[in-house]
Each structure stands twice: as C-alpha cells, then as structure tokens.
Design a protein around this motif. Structure first.
Motif, mmCIF file in Angstrom:
data_model
loop_
_atom_site.group_PDB
_atom_site.id
_atom_site.type_symbol
_atom_site.label_atom_id
_atom_site.label_comp_id
_atom_site.label_asym_id
_atom_site.label_seq_id
_atom_site.Cartn_x
_atom_site.Cartn_y
_atom_site.Cartn_z
ATOM 1 N N GLU A 1 -30.638 -18.545 72.002
ATOM 2 C CA GLU A 1 -29.218 -18.548 71.625
ATOM 3 C C GLU A 1 -29.100 -19.397 70.350
ATOM 4 O O GLU A 1 -29.454 -20.584 70.365
ATOM 5 N N ALA A 2 -28.638 -18.768 69.284
ATOM 6 C CA ALA A 2 -28.650 -19.452 67.983
ATOM 7 C C ALA A 2 -27.816 -20.727 68.033
ATOM 8 O O ALA A 2 -26.616 -20.663 68.316
ATOM 9 N N PRO A 3 -28.420 -21.889 67.766
ATOM 10 C CA PRO A 3 -27.640 -23.141 67.751
ATOM 11 C C PRO A 3 -26.532 -23.076 66.707
ATOM 12 O O PRO A 3 -26.761 -22.626 65.584
ATOM 13 N N ASP A 4 -25.362 -23.519 67.104
ATOM 14 C CA ASP A 4 -24.207 -23.445 66.208
ATOM 15 C C ASP A 4 -24.211 -24.620 65.227
ATOM 16 O O ASP A 4 -24.766 -25.690 65.513
ATOM 17 N N PHE A 5 -23.624 -24.400 64.076
ATOM 18 C CA PHE A 5 -23.473 -25.480 63.096
ATOM 19 C C PHE A 5 -22.311 -25.145 62.187
ATOM 20 O O PHE A 5 -21.850 -23.997 62.140
ATOM 21 N N HIS B 1 -17.811 -23.365 57.021
ATOM 22 C CA HIS B 1 -18.207 -22.124 57.697
ATOM 23 C C HIS B 1 -18.942 -22.518 58.975
ATOM 24 O O HIS B 1 -19.837 -23.361 58.932
ATOM 25 N N LEU C 1 -21.252 -21.039 62.106
ATOM 26 C CA LEU C 1 -22.098 -19.878 62.424
ATOM 27 C C LEU C 1 -21.429 -18.974 63.454
ATOM 28 O O LEU C 1 -21.427 -17.751 63.312
ATOM 29 N N TYR D 1 -19.276 -15.955 62.845
ATOM 30 C CA TYR D 1 -19.856 -14.700 62.375
ATOM 31 C C TYR D 1 -20.383 -13.850 63.535
ATOM 32 O O TYR D 1 -21.090 -12.872 63.305
ATOM 33 N N ARG D 2 -20.050 -14.248 64.781
ATOM 34 C CA ARG D 2 -20.452 -13.461 65.952
ATOM 35 C C ARG D 2 -19.899 -12.036 65.781
ATOM 36 O O ARG D 2 -18.762 -11.847 65.338
ATOM 37 N N GLY D 3 -20.723 -11.047 66.129
ATOM 38 C CA GLY D 3 -20.325 -9.655 65.916
ATOM 39 C C GLY D 3 -20.953 -9.070 64.663
ATOM 40 O O GLY D 3 -20.889 -7.855 64.443
ATOM 41 N N LYS D 4 -21.552 -9.934 63.855
ATOM 42 C CA LYS D 4 -22.279 -9.478 62.670
ATOM 43 C C LYS D 4 -23.712 -9.991 62.757
ATOM 44 O O LYS D 4 -23.969 -11.034 63.361
ATOM 45 N N LYS D 5 -24.610 -9.268 62.115
ATOM 46 C CA LYS D 5 -25.960 -9.818 61.973
ATOM 47 C C LYS D 5 -25.898 -10.971 60.970
ATOM 48 O O LYS D 5 -25.128 -10.911 60.005
ATOM 49 N N VAL D 6 -26.687 -12.001 61.216
ATOM 50 C CA VAL D 6 -26.742 -13.138 60.293
ATOM 51 C C VAL D 6 -28.198 -13.386 59.905
ATOM 52 O O VAL D 6 -29.077 -13.471 60.770
ATOM 53 N N LEU D 7 -28.434 -13.456 58.619
ATOM 54 C CA LEU D 7 -29.751 -13.866 58.117
ATOM 55 C C LEU D 7 -29.573 -15.252 57.511
ATOM 56 O O LEU D 7 -28.874 -15.412 56.500
#
Lengths: 140, 207
Positions: A108-112, A122, A124, A127-133
């Motif tokens: 689970e991607a750690p939030d920041f 911003h 993280l 941006y749920r619902g979109k791919k993030v690189l």
C-alpha cells in the motif's frame, strides 16, 4: 535552554521540556502537540492504538503524578531511532525501521504531502484513481 | 544540452522540440521524505503505483545502468557501445511505462504482489539511524549550525554507504559542486565490483 523536537515528518516544535542525558521529560500537553500521542490511563495512545506502559517500569515513563512523560523512554520502547544534539538543544525521533518495512511490504503506497514549485501542496492519496509514477530526481 | 545526454536518454531533436511546461506535479522534497518512505537511495529511481494506491513496481533504477562509470569527466564522453546500451535500456524502460499506462494490470511489467515484495527490502535499524542522522543534520544545517550538521551527515554516510542520495546531498551542502565533482567520480570508481545502480529486472521473474 528551550528544546526543539522533530518528531518524524512533523514540523519541528519548540517545547518546554527537561533533557536529562538520554531522557526527555515533557508535559502530556506537549507530548500530544509534538507527536500526536496522548497519555491516557490505559497507556500512550494515538488513534486506535494504545501502548501500555510496561508494568514495573512506570518510573522510566512518567513522574510528577503523571504530569511529566519521558518521550525518549517511549521511543526506546517503540524501537524508534532517536538522536539529540545537546549543543543546540534539538531532539529527533524517527520511525521504527520495522514499521517502515512492513508498510512497504504491504504494497500500500505510503502517503506523503509535498509542495510543488509554486508552493502548492500535493498529497499522493489525492491522486487515487489514477496511475502514479514517482520519478525521483535531484539537482543536489 | 550535451550531445551525450541526448544520446543516452534517447531524446532526439523532434522530442526536444516538444518540451514544454510539465503537465504533472514536480515536487520538492528537501528532507528526502519520499526517499525514506519508499527506500530510494539513488536517482533516477521510480515507483509505479496503480489506481488503487498499490505499489506494482517498488523503487528501482529508472532505466539506467552503470554506464556512468565509463564517463570521462574531463571530456564528458563515453564509449559508443556504452551509450548505445544506455539508450537501449532507457528506451525499453519508457516503453514499459507506456505499456503499463495502456494495459494497466494486464501489462507484463506489472509485478505480482509476491514479486513486488521479493524486490522490497526496506530499511533495517541501521538504515533508520542513518536517516535520523541525515534529518538532524539537515535541520541543523538549515538553522546555520554547519559544523554540527556536517558531523551528522558524515555519520549518515557511514551508516548507509549504499545511499548515494545521502552521499551526494550531504556533499553538495558541504561544498556546492561536490556532488558531481571529482570526489563523486572517484567514489563511483572505488565501488570495484559493486554496482552504482542495482541492475534493473524489467520483466518479472514470476507472476
């Protein structure tokens, strides 16, 4: 000398505290302000998590009728990395390595939250619902 | 832009002509918060996160290899075969990202959870202490306590010598230009058999 505490990613805070070698005593109100942990009858709590004060070791953690709390003892109990620069009166409390490892292995991607070039923040999770690189680069 | 950089990045004049204001957020991470959360120890490194907030590729070298070790810092040139291999790897990596964007979880470059965990090491206690030294040093440096800061920086580098982020960031604060100067190239050459960038495993070994 006033003491400045950096607790993880939180902004540093100047506190009224008493540093005694590797121990840092501060009030319950200061504890909550700088760390988010609250001293309660059942232990030291944040959200749904409560950490009991080890039986028989109360004196390492609280004194003055529970008006003072030793944040350094608590950090040792949690296995947090801790440093203090006595010359400048700054204490740093980091995150336990095991907690970081577990968080990463959960996938689970750690939030920041960070600012962009214009200072706009911003997060993280926004941006749920979109791919993030995430592309880490540096100009040093 | 140096010709070498164009070659190795695969950026031809047509691509460069399209360069403009980024349409994605460019964030400033002064305290290396993302580095700590995702265990990023060098740049460029990338992390792929899907629509549900799940890591589908943990931190990895972003289509780069150890070609930098063949760079002549005086002439800023590399042997042609090193440039060609760098360009091939870079192009493959960008193509993999495009594949993921189009196909999502059906992309062959999306790792299974087991594979993603296998590639996720995470920090140990010494690494966490290294980060503590870096953070305290950075704070003191910002407050003008340079001498004390440099001591914590040195300890961060000693505790986590594989973090080029610590090495280069703290060197640059110590002396502007040092992060990319002779000391840097000497340190890279001194790696011997060790890698500067962990070799990229583009395709999953299991899925």
């Amino acid at each position: 000398m006033p003491i400045e505490v950096i607790y993880g990613d939180r902004p540093s805070e100047a506190v009224t505290a008493k540093a005694e070698r590797d121990n840092l005593w501060l009030s319950a109100a200061e504890l909550a302000k700088i760390s988010g942990w609250e001293l309660k009858p059942e232990g030291v709590c944040k959200g749904d998590v409560c950490v009991p004060i080890p039986v028989g070791r109360e004196a390492d953690f609280v004194r003055d009728n529970r008006q003072s709390f030793n944040l350094a003892s608590f950090a040792r109990l949690l296995g947090q990395p801790m440093l203090h620069d006595d010359k400048n009166g700054v204490w740093y409390f980091g995150e336990n390595a095991g907690t970081r490892r577990s968080a990463l292995k959960s996938l689970e991607a750690p939030d920041f939250e960070l600012p962009d070039l214009d200072g706009k923040m911003h997060r993280l999770s926004d941006y749920r619902g979109k791919k993030v690189l995430i592309a880490a680069w540096a100009s040093w | 832009m140096p010709a070498l950089l164009k070659d190795i990045m695969g950026w031809d004049d047509r691509l460069l002509a399209r360069a403009g204001v980024p349409q994605y957020p460019c964030l400033i991470d002064q305290k290396h918060i993302v580095g700590e959360l995702y265990d990023i120890i060098n740049v460029p490194m990338t992390v792929w996160i899907d629509e549900q907030g799940r890591i589908v590729r943990p931190a990895e070298s972003a289509g780069v290899n150890d070609g930098v070790r063949s760079l002549d810092p005086q002439t800023f040139t590399m042997p042609a075969e090193v440039v060609a291999e760098g360009k091939r790897l870079r192009t493959s990596y960008v193509d993999a990202i495009r594949d993921w964007v189009v196909k999502g979880d059906r992309s062959e470059f999306v790792l299974s959870p087991e594979e993603a965990r296998r590639r996720t090491e995470g920090p140990d206690d010494t690494d966490a202490l290294a980060m503590a030294n870096f953070r305290l040093g950075e704070h003191l440096f910002e407050r003008g306590h340079r001498d004390e800061a440099l001591k914590y920086f040195a300890e961060a580098r000693r505790l986590r010598p594989d973090s080029w982020c610590f090495i280069r960031q703290t060197w640059e604060l110590e002396q502007p230009g040092k992060a990319s100067g002779p000391e840097f190239f000497a340190a890279v050459q001194a790696l011997g058999d060790r890698h500067y960038y962990t070799p990229l495993e583009l395709k999953p070994s299991a899925k």
